[in-house]
Design a protein around this motif. Structure first.
Motif: not given
Length: 693
Positions: A302-328
């Motif tokens: 959410a921090a990366h999303a608020q900062d509108e840094n889509f590169t970090l946002l997507k790389s963080t999302f891809d690095s998550m060991p698991e994702r839930d509905a909140v992540s998506w």
């Protein structure tokens, strides 16, 4: 094949492991324990099945919880109650209601679960009717009615129901206290707090919250010092209070004073730094965490999303060991806020399991991007809807039709419904209906509704009435100040914008960006640069705004120097920053630098967008490299627009390249027949200057 017997000690161990997985949100661990259970005689144990439902519910895995519930041969009251609660907590309110109504018999806990469910549905009158229909009541029953009215802002009715409770206990008092606290009514909260005979740690946290919500940091500190016992909630409230009042050093000091740092406390600090626009500290806190759960990962996402840094946002999302509905959902919302509708839709389609929350998030994307047709299609596809879903549908149609046409079909209303309708009326220029609705519900309005009305005036350019609303407000939060600041900035009232900015009690990155944008809008780019230099923590949006301003002015030297500063500051550019850089190089005719930085896009993990390609076509055309420009148009993964084809056509005229110019003109006409005038004029000019051709 036989199953392994289980001792009482092993059963206790499994119970503790399932509770731990649920409390920490560790879905992977919970599934591992479930697999162990399937190999034992406990797979048919109703108590263990109920624990599994509860664990999966807390981990937000509705599918797994439902499968376990259906596997129970004879579900008991607790099985039904925990499954209903699981549906409700995960936003599946219609499923929860259907299961509640299907129960063959109901005990008192079942009835109380139903009361809480209808409260979540925003139907306090149904809660009240159910209360008097119930064969028996408890204090919890009455408390559910109080909470149902409080959650939609009807504090007077909540208090009337509270006063009818035969024997008020601490839990009921805490619910009413929390309602006052969240509304910032600290005087009523204090009066109620003083009447509680047996105060617990929740009571103390409630009165502490009341002072922080009212903006009284000194009062909050006094309460905090008086607390006989502090839990993690109390520490988090006080840390948050310091941070939200601009005292980050005190917040950080208090954080390090917490006797036992939990994942919740660490995650709270990440969220606070994110809210203050300090992504670097948020990331630093995340890296320091001794352990993380899905909630921690979602916080930094959410921090990366608020900062509108889509590169970090997507790389963080891809690095998550698991994702839930909140992540998506966080990813969907981030794309939607920045008008990346295709990426939001694509993310939604990739989800392993769609739920009401993610569906509502995509509906909000359509609403924010003025796409009522797709919103209607999605809304009709959703298997269930809650109050938030209806509100987003109202927002989606606000700009095209009367929002009242949708709101009239709604099963219930809340404050968000009225705010959405006011916002919709304002967005469509219908101030009369916005004002009428505001006046009709003004007696229950809060600061959010006042701010929404203020925004409606600002959107319609009525700065005087926006100013009057701002001055009439009893309490203003950071959003209110920024709305008023933006109202002045976008309506050519820069002097008032500056005065408002200087009067703000605290300023976040959005406030700094808003005053900087106001200066850019008025052509004061140098003044905007001074503001940028004074910013305590510029974010990516700050850099992008100034890049765009200087690129628009054709100040290539500044863009190049600013890009170097950005790299030194450790800030990674996004697509918009690169667009400004390429535009500046194109304007200056610097072909080598343009091509080099076009290649840099992939080095930063960014995919080139159509506008990037158009810049390169433009610079190649300006440099006379018409063959390369035409080849790029033919191979780019987008349909070329008139700007790219126009640049090539103009260059063909200059270079007297009739054959290539004819192809460019024909392609432009084929793509947009209704806009064929400009390409025809272009090719006529080429022939007129080369009559022998």
């Amino acid at each position: 094949m036989g199953v392994a017997p289980v001792s009482q000690e092993e059963l206790y161990g499994i119970e503790q492991q399932l509770r731990w997985a649920g409390n920490t949100g560790d879905l992977a661990h919970g599934r591992r324990i479930h697999r162990v259970i399937l190999g034992t005689g406990l797979r048919y144990n109703r108590f263990v099945s109920n624990l599994l439902i509860q664990m999966y519910g807390k981990c937000r895995s509705i599918k797994d919880a439902t499968e376990v519930f259906r596997s129970i041969a004879r579900p008991d009251f607790y099985s039904y109650n925990i499954m209903i609660t699981t549906f409700a907590l995960n936003g599946h309110l219609d499923d929860a209601n259907a299961l509640f109504l299907s129960m063959p018999t109901k005990d008192l806990i079942s009835w109380n679960t139903g009361l809480a469910l209808y409260g979540k549905l925003g139907r306090p009158h149904d809660v009240k009717r159910m209360l008097f229909f119930m064969p028996q009541h408890s204090v919890a029953s009455w408390t559910s009615v109080v909470h149902a009215y409080a959650r939609i802002g009807h504090l007077d009715e909540a208090r009337r129901m509270f006063d009818r409770i035969p024997e008020v206990n601490t839990v009921a008092a805490n619910v009413m206290l929390s309602a006052y606290s969240q509304a910032g009514s600290y005087k009523q909260a204090l009066s109620l707090f003083q009447s509680i005979d047996q105060r617990d740690v929740i009571s103390w946290s409630g009165i502490l919250m009341a002072y922080t919500q009212a903006g009284s940091l000194r009062g909050a500190k006094r309460i905090f010092d008086l607390m006989p016992k502090r839990d993690s909630a109390g520490w988090n409230i006080m840390v948050t209070a310091y941070a939200q009042n601009g005292h980050m050093s005190e917040a950080k000091g208090l954080f390090h004073s917490v006797p036992e740092l939990t994942i919740v406390t660490w995650t709270a600090m990440i969220a606070l730094y994110s809210e203050c626009g300090n992504l670097r500290e948020a990331s630093f806190m995340f890296d320091l965490m001794p352990s993380r759960n899905i909630i921690s990962w979602n916080a930094i996402l959410a921090a990366h999303a608020q900062d509108e840094n889509f590169t970090l946002l997507k790389s963080t999302f891809d690095s998550m060991p698991e994702r839930d509905a909140v992540s998506w959902t966080t990813l969907i919302q981030a794309y939607g806020i920045n008008a990346k509708v295709f990426l939001a839709e694509n993310t939604y389609r990739k989800m392993p399991l769609w739920d009401l929350v993610s569906g509502t998030a995509l509906l909000a994307v359509y609403a924010e991007n003025k796409d009522p047709d797709n919103a209607r299609m999605l809304f009709d596809e959703l298997p269930e809807r809650n109050l938030l879903t209806w509100n987003k549908m109202v927002a989606a149609v606000a700009a095209s039709t009367e929002p009242k046409a949708i709101s009239d079909k709604m099963p219930a209303y809340d404050m968000a419904t009225w705010n959405t309708m006011i916002e919709g009326y304002g967005g469509s220029g219908n101030l009369a209906d916005a004002e009428a609705l505001f006046q009709s519900v003004r007696h229950v309005s809060d600061s959010v509704m006042w701010t929404t009305m203020l925004q409606a005036y600002a959107t319609c350019g009525d700065v005087e009435r926006a100013e009057g609303t701002f001055n009439d407000m009893a309490a203003r939060d950071g959003v209110t100040w920024i709305v008023m600041l933006a109202a002045y900035g976008t309506n050519a009232r820069l002097a008032e914008a500056v005065r408002t900015f200087e009067a703000m009690p605290k300023r976040n990155a959005l406030a700094w960006n808003t005053i900087m944008s106001a200066c850019i809008t008025h052509g004061l780019v140098d003044r905007a640069a001074e503001i940028f230099a004074a910013m305590p923590e510029p974010n990516l949006a700050s850099w992008a705004a100034l890049f765009g301003a200087f690129a628009h002015e054709g100040n290539t030297n500044f863009v190049i120097e600013f890009y170097r500063e950005m790299n030194l500051a450790g800030e990674k550019p996004d697509e918009n920053v690169f667009l400004s850089i390429l535009a500046a190089f194109s304007h200056a005719g610097m072909i080598d630098e343009s091509l080099k930085h076009f290649e840099f896009l992939s080095d930063h993990g960014l995919a080139a967008i159509k506008e990037h390609y158009c810049c390169i076509v433009d610079v190649l055309s300006r440099a006379g490299q018409l063959k390369e420009a035409e080849k790029l148009i033919e191979t780019m993964p987008f349909i070329p627009d008139q700007s790219a084809l126009g640049a090539l056509l103009c260059a063909c005229k200059t270079q007297s390249d009739i054959e290539r110019g004819s192809r460019a003109a024909r392609l432009a006409i084929d793509l947009e027949p209704e806009s064929s005038c400009a390409p025809l004029v272009g090719i006529v000019n080429i022939y007129s200057e080369n009559p022998l051709s």
